[in-house]
Write an enzyme that holds these catalytic residues in place. Sequence first.
Site, mmCIF file in Angstrom:
data_model
loop_
_atom_site.group_PDB
_atom_site.id
_atom_site.type_symbol
_atom_site.label_atom_id
_atom_site.label_comp_id
_atom_site.label_asym_id
_atom_site.label_seq_id
_atom_site.Cartn_x
_atom_site.Cartn_y
_atom_site.Cartn_z
ATOM 1 N N SER A 38 -31.586 -10.872 -85.704
ATOM 2 C CA SER A 38 -30.359 -11.027 -84.746
ATOM 3 C C SER A 38 -29.570 -11.929 -85.079
ATOM 4 C CB SER A 38 -30.963 -11.472 -83.167
ATOM 5 O OG SER A 38 -31.600 -12.553 -83.440
ATOM 6 N N LYS A 92 -30.323 -18.187 -80.771
ATOM 7 C CA LYS A 92 -29.078 -17.703 -80.631
ATOM 8 C C LYS A 92 -27.843 -18.709 -80.887
ATOM 9 C CE LYS A 92 -30.832 -13.814 -79.302
ATOM 10 N NZ LYS A 92 -31.096 -12.667 -80.686
#
Length: 224
Positions: A38, A92
């Site tokens: 990701s 993230k």
Amino acid sequence: MSQLTRWLRENRGLIAFLLLFGLFRTAVADWNPIPSGSMRPTLREGDVVFVNRLAYQVKLPLTDIVLARTGEVSRGDIVTFSSPEDGTRLIKRVVGLPGDVVSMRGKVLSINGLPLGYRTTGTVLEPVAGRQVPATRLHEQLGEHQHALQWLDGLATVPDFGPVTVPADAYLVLGDNRDDSADSRYFGFVPHHLLIGRAERVLVSVDLLGRWAPQFARFGMRLQ
């Protein structure tokens, strides 16, 4: 004297070390293995990153109780945090700060009404669900911060959202692999107290998708 008492007495040095080491990991510094793609191309499966747990706050060990603030989150920081959805530890990039108005149209992010700048750097094939998918690599200008990201071609994703206003004491986070990341587009904003720390560099790395060979060029690599 029981066997347990004898064992505890004979190994009290080791026990003290393990307790202090556990306290260090939960309160000061930690490492985080990267299990998914990701955050490609910035982070790869097989990377292990160093996480500074004191970058933003001091927490009561093993809890999300904040004892003191130590620093501010900056736009572009790579952070680890507990998912507001199910508590899973995630990593993230911070895109939206408290008070920001954020939207995405045609894969272009806008913050406070200003679209970000992008520069294409090339195309590659990326592994997704056991197959190779064409991907476009870019640099995104996030305020004064520039970093790499990629878009995957031909995948059904959620490229558009907003405008949304980031609430007080919370953040909007996205993965650098924009079309293959479960992030704020799916689980919403991340409250400050769920932040674990700032990811600052790659400690070690192996080719998780290949033959587990060490990737020495990534050892000690500072994160952008």
